[in-house]
Scaffold this motif. Structure first.
Motif, PDB file in Angstrom:
ATOM      1  N   ALA A  37       0.830  -1.200   0.000  1.00 21.75           N
ATOM      2  CA  ALA A  37       0.000   0.000   0.000  1.00 21.75           C
ATOM      3  C   ALA A  37       0.868   1.255   0.000  1.00 21.75           C
ATOM      4  O   ALA A  37       2.006   1.233   0.484  1.00 21.75           O
ATOM      5  CB  ALA A  37      -0.919   0.005   1.226  1.00 21.75           C
ATOM      6  N   PRO A  38       0.342   2.375  -0.532  1.00 22.38           N
ATOM      7  CA  PRO A  38       1.136   3.602  -0.601  1.00 22.38           C
ATOM      8  C   PRO A  38       1.657   4.084   0.748  1.00 22.38           C
ATOM      9  O   PRO A  38       2.728   4.681   0.827  1.00 22.38           O
ATOM     10  CB  PRO A  38       0.158   4.614  -1.218  1.00 22.38           C
ATOM     11  CG  PRO A  38      -0.805   3.789  -1.991  1.00 22.38           C
ATOM     12  CD  PRO A  38      -0.960   2.523  -1.204  1.00 22.38           C
ATOM     13  N   GLN A  39       0.917   3.828   1.844  1.00 19.94           N
ATOM     14  CA  GLN A  39       1.334   4.351   3.140  1.00 19.94           C
ATOM     15  C   GLN A  39       2.483   3.564   3.752  1.00 19.94           C
ATOM     16  O   GLN A  39       3.125   4.031   4.697  1.00 19.94           O
ATOM     17  CB  GLN A  39       0.164   4.364   4.105  1.00 19.94           C
ATOM     18  CG  GLN A  39      -0.360   2.967   4.469  1.00 19.94           C
ATOM     19  CD  GLN A  39      -1.655   3.058   5.238  1.00 19.94           C
ATOM     20  OE1 GLN A  39      -2.380   4.045   5.163  1.00 19.94           O
ATOM     21  NE2 GLN A  39      -1.967   2.018   5.990  1.00 19.94           N
ATOM     22  N   GLY A  40       2.779   2.381   3.232  1.00 22.19           N
ATOM     23  CA  GLY A  40       3.934   1.624   3.679  1.00 22.19           C
ATOM     24  C   GLY A  40       3.735   0.912   5.007  1.00 22.19           C
ATOM     25  O   GLY A  40       2.666   0.937   5.611  1.00 22.19           O
ATOM     26  N   PHE A  59      -6.506  -1.810  11.975  1.00 22.27           N
ATOM     27  CA  PHE A  59      -6.224  -2.473  10.710  1.00 22.27           C
ATOM     28  C   PHE A  59      -6.024  -1.479   9.567  1.00 22.27           C
ATOM     29  O   PHE A  59      -4.954  -1.416   8.969  1.00 22.27           O
ATOM     30  CB  PHE A  59      -7.336  -3.463  10.338  1.00 22.27           C
ATOM     31  CG  PHE A  59      -6.971  -4.312   9.149  1.00 22.27           C
ATOM     32  CD1 PHE A  59      -6.211  -5.458   9.306  1.00 22.27           C
ATOM     33  CD2 PHE A  59      -7.346  -3.947   7.866  1.00 22.27           C
ATOM     34  CE1 PHE A  59      -5.838  -6.233   8.217  1.00 22.27           C
ATOM     35  CE2 PHE A  59      -6.972  -4.702   6.763  1.00 22.27           C
ATOM     36  CZ  PHE A  59      -6.226  -5.853   6.942  1.00 22.27           C
ATOM     37  N   VAL A  60      -7.034  -0.696   9.262  1.00 18.54           N
ATOM     38  CA  VAL A  60      -6.993   0.135   8.058  1.00 18.54           C
ATOM     39  C   VAL A  60      -5.874   1.167   8.114  1.00 18.54           C
ATOM     40  O   VAL A  60      -5.130   1.348   7.141  1.00 18.54           O
ATOM     41  CB  VAL A  60      -8.349   0.832   7.842  1.00 18.54           C
ATOM     42  CG1 VAL A  60      -8.267   1.785   6.658  1.00 18.54           C
ATOM     43  CG2 VAL A  60      -9.436  -0.198   7.598  1.00 18.54           C
ATOM     44  N   ASP A  61      -5.730   1.855   9.239  1.00 16.02           N
ATOM     45  CA  ASP A  61      -4.747   2.932   9.301  1.00 16.02           C
ATOM     46  C   ASP A  61      -3.314   2.419   9.314  1.00 16.02           C
ATOM     47  O   ASP A  61      -2.380   3.191   9.108  1.00 16.02           O
ATOM     48  CB  ASP A  61      -4.982   3.798  10.544  1.00 16.02           C
ATOM     49  CG  ASP A  61      -6.203   4.687  10.396  1.00 16.02           C
ATOM     50  OD1 ASP A  61      -6.818   4.685   9.310  1.00 16.02           O
ATOM     51  OD2 ASP A  61      -6.547   5.379  11.364  1.00 16.02           O
ATOM     52  N   HIS A  62      -3.122   1.123   9.546  1.00 21.98           N
ATOM     53  CA  HIS A  62      -1.779   0.556   9.586  1.00 21.98           C
ATOM     54  C   HIS A  62      -1.644  -0.605   8.607  1.00 21.98           C
ATOM     55  O   HIS A  62      -0.801  -1.477   8.766  1.00 21.98           O
ATOM     56  CB  HIS A  62      -1.434   0.107  11.011  1.00 21.98           C
ATOM     57  CG  HIS A  62      -1.366   1.241  11.972  1.00 21.98           C
ATOM     58  ND1 HIS A  62      -2.486   1.780  12.547  1.00 21.98           N
ATOM     59  CD2 HIS A  62      -0.315   1.967  12.422  1.00 21.98           C
ATOM     60  CE1 HIS A  62      -2.127   2.788  13.334  1.00 21.98           C
ATOM     61  NE2 HIS A  62      -0.832   2.917  13.276  1.00 21.98           N
ATOM     62  N   TYR A  63      -2.458  -0.567   7.562  1.00 19.92           N
ATOM     63  CA  TYR A  63      -2.446  -1.622   6.564  1.00 19.92           C
ATOM     64  C   TYR A  63      -1.408  -1.311   5.496  1.00 19.92           C
ATOM     65  O   TYR A  63      -1.525  -0.327   4.761  1.00 19.92           O
ATOM     66  CB  TYR A  63      -3.838  -1.750   5.940  1.00 19.92           C
ATOM     67  CG  TYR A  63      -3.927  -2.732   4.804  1.00 19.92           C
ATOM     68  CD1 TYR A  63      -3.474  -4.042   4.957  1.00 19.92           C
ATOM     69  CD2 TYR A  63      -4.488  -2.362   3.590  1.00 19.92           C
ATOM     70  CE1 TYR A  63      -3.562  -4.949   3.919  1.00 19.92           C
ATOM     71  CE2 TYR A  63      -4.582  -3.262   2.549  1.00 19.92           C
ATOM     72  CZ  TYR A  63      -4.124  -4.559   2.715  1.00 19.92           C
ATOM     73  OH  TYR A  63      -4.210  -5.454   1.672  1.00 19.92           O
ATOM     74  N   GLU A  64      -0.374  -2.136   5.432  1.00 21.74           N
ATOM     75  CA  GLU A  64       0.713  -1.910   4.477  1.00 21.74           C
ATOM     76  C   GLU A  64       0.567  -2.749   3.218  1.00 21.74           C
ATOM     77  O   GLU A  64       1.440  -2.758   2.358  1.00 21.74           O
ATOM     78  CB  GLU A  64       2.061  -2.229   5.137  1.00 21.74           C
ATOM     79  CG  GLU A  64       2.456  -3.693   5.184  1.00 21.74           C
ATOM     80  CD  GLU A  64       1.688  -4.535   6.183  1.00 21.74           C
ATOM     81  OE1 GLU A  64       1.889  -5.764   6.204  1.00 21.74           O
ATOM     82  OE2 GLU A  64       0.902  -3.974   6.968  1.00 21.74           O
ATOM     83  N   GLY A  65      -0.580  -3.451   3.067  1.00 24.61           N
ATOM     84  CA  GLY A  65      -0.698  -4.440   2.013  1.00 24.61           C
ATOM     85  C   GLY A  65      -0.232  -5.775   2.564  1.00 24.61           C
ATOM     86  O   GLY A  65      -0.432  -6.090   3.729  1.00 24.61           O
ATOM     87  N   TRP A  94      -8.833   4.699   0.530  1.00 21.95           N
ATOM     88  CA  TRP A  94      -8.056   4.383  -0.665  1.00 21.95           C
ATOM     89  C   TRP A  94      -7.619   5.615  -1.454  1.00 21.95           C
ATOM     90  O   TRP A  94      -6.562   5.619  -2.070  1.00 21.95           O
ATOM     91  CB  TRP A  94      -8.855   3.441  -1.575  1.00 21.95           C
ATOM     92  CG  TRP A  94      -9.289   2.191  -0.887  1.00 21.95           C
ATOM     93  CD1 TRP A  94     -10.570   1.784  -0.649  1.00 21.95           C
ATOM     94  CD2 TRP A  94      -8.459   1.176  -0.322  1.00 21.95           C
ATOM     95  NE1 TRP A  94     -10.592   0.585   0.024  1.00 21.95           N
ATOM     96  CE2 TRP A  94      -9.305   0.193   0.237  1.00 21.95           C
ATOM     97  CE3 TRP A  94      -7.070   1.009  -0.233  1.00 21.95           C
ATOM     98  CZ2 TRP A  94      -8.802  -0.937   0.877  1.00 21.95           C
ATOM     99  CZ3 TRP A  94      -6.578  -0.128   0.396  1.00 21.95           C
ATOM    100  CH2 TRP A  94      -7.438  -1.089   0.941  1.00 21.95           C
ATOM    101  N   TRP A  95      -8.486   6.645  -1.515  1.00 20.27           N
ATOM    102  CA  TRP A  95      -8.144   7.882  -2.218  1.00 20.27           C
ATOM    103  C   TRP A  95      -7.748   7.651  -3.677  1.00 20.27           C
ATOM    104  O   TRP A  95      -6.917   8.345  -4.234  1.00 20.27           O
ATOM    105  CB  TRP A  95      -7.026   8.633  -1.483  1.00 20.27           C
ATOM    106  CG  TRP A  95      -7.314   8.840  -0.031  1.00 20.27           C
ATOM    107  CD1 TRP A  95      -6.689   8.242   1.026  1.00 20.27           C
ATOM    108  CD2 TRP A  95      -8.336   9.669   0.543  1.00 20.27           C
ATOM    109  NE1 TRP A  95      -7.242   8.642   2.214  1.00 20.27           N
ATOM    110  CE2 TRP A  95      -8.255   9.530   1.950  1.00 20.27           C
ATOM    111  CE3 TRP A  95      -9.303  10.528   0.000  1.00 20.27           C
ATOM    112  CZ2 TRP A  95      -9.125  10.199   2.817  1.00 20.27           C
ATOM    113  CZ3 TRP A  95     -10.152  11.192   0.876  1.00 20.27           C
ATOM    114  CH2 TRP A  95     -10.051  11.024   2.265  1.00 20.27           C
ATOM    115  N   GLY A  96      -8.371   6.646  -4.293  1.00 19.17           N
ATOM    116  CA  GLY A  96      -8.118   6.376  -5.700  1.00 19.17           C
ATOM    117  C   GLY A  96      -6.745   5.794  -6.000  1.00 19.17           C
ATOM    118  O   GLY A  96      -6.371   5.682  -7.175  1.00 19.17           O
TER     119      GLY A  96
END
Length: 337
Positions: free
Chosen positions: A55-58, A76-82, A289-291
């Protein structure tokens, strides 16, 4: 002596967290015990193809949010790196079970796991990870194994009810694919005869959420806007977000996703009889997701829908563990090249 040939293993530090790298002549796998035991790399060396979407946020350290464990979203969501997460004992939306408030996909994906090296030989390397949940009395273990000369990651899991009380759980493997591996037109193969249960607002028999007329035969399902959606082909960027559930695998579940190179995942479908199949291809332009996502998730699961443990208990699909009972799971992820 540290080896640079055959199967080998290294312990490293990623973003302040201990990580373990298992590799051989064909693949390299990186797992982060400090962040949910997540697999953050599954790289096919000859083609330099990483099957793990990042994910973009790493990658983010869970110690930064453990105090917010009661938050329905952040763990989960705020720390989801893929990557590839273990989901247990709640799947999907926040839920409350026997007085315990469970966050989205809580709890183990947001906890640090302990680990130990159980094999470190030229022909095989393996690491065992373990964690105890905080809101329910469970212990989870998994062994990741890589053998010399193969392009397959083998997984052996165990979930134990550490109490004298019968309990329920949802258990899943949050496996998501993305660029650069994932491209429009990539094909998804499943066994013949599996059925598709679309996710919609209508409540069917037993509390199960289905579209009227479902389940449908793979790979075609009616589209919300009319016509038919072919789930066997990855769609173009901007295609609608969606989730469906696939079932009817028999004892062994499997799928393949490929375009020139691919991945085959096999698992114990007696324990995880459903495959959650979701896509976020850039159509969601708001939080979270912000696209920026172009991803397809193909996730073996014990239960459905994505409404959380209480809903799975109500519809009879939740995993039941008796007092001090252990459930064991096997999986295998094999590169197709």
């Amino acid at each position: 002596m540290r080896r640079n040939w055959g199967a080998r293993l290294r312990e490293i530090v990623l973003d302040g967290m201990r990580a373990v790298v298992l590799e051989n002549e064909r693949v390299r796998v990186t797992v982060v015990p400090g962040k949910g035991g997540d697999v953050v790399e599954l790289l096919h060396k000859p083609t330099d193809t990483d099957f793990v979407w990042l994910a973009p946020q790493g990658l983010r350290n869970p110690r930064d949010h453990l105090q917010g464990a009661a938050d329905d979203v952040a763990p989960f969501v705020d720390h989801y790196e893929g990557g590839w997460q273990e989901v247990f004992p709640n799947g999907g939306a926040p839920s409350e079970y026997q007085g315990a408030r469970l966050a989205q996909h809580g709890e183990v994906a947001g906890l640090p796991w302990s680990y130990e090296i159980v094999a470190d030989r030229e022909d095989e390397v393996a690491v065992r990870l373990a964690v105890r949940t905080r809101r329910l009395p469970y212990r989870l273990e998994k062994v990741l194994r890589l053998r010399s000369g193969t392009a397959a990651l083998e997984v052996e899991g165990a979930a134990t009810n550490d109490s004298p009380v019968p309990l329920h759980a949802m258990w899943g493997q949050h496996i998501v694919y993305g660029r650069p591996f994932l491209r429009p037109g990539a094909r998804i193969r499943l066994p013949e005869g599996v059925r598709v249960i679309p996710h919609a607002s209508a409540i069917g028999p037993g509390g199960r959420r289905v579209r009227a007329g479902g389940p449908w035969e793979w790979p075609l399902v009616p589209a919300d806007a009319g016509g038919v959606t072919d789930l066997s082909m990855v769609q173009e960027p901007g295609s609608p977000s969606d989730i469906v559930y696939v079932t009817g695998f028999g004892d062994t579940g499997w799928y393949e996703i490929s375009e020139n190179i691919g991945m085959r995942v096999e698992w114990d479908a007696t324990l995880l009889p459903y495959l959650w199949m979701w896509q976020e291809l850039g159509a969601s332009t708001g939080y979270p997701w912000w696209g920026r996502a172009y991803t397809v998730g193909l996730e073996p699961f014990s239960s459905l829908p994505t409404d959380g443990l209480a809903a799975a208990v109500a519809n009879g699909t939740a995993l039941a563990l008796g007092p001090h009972e252990t459930k064991r799971l096997w999986m295998r992820a094999d590169v197709l090249a």
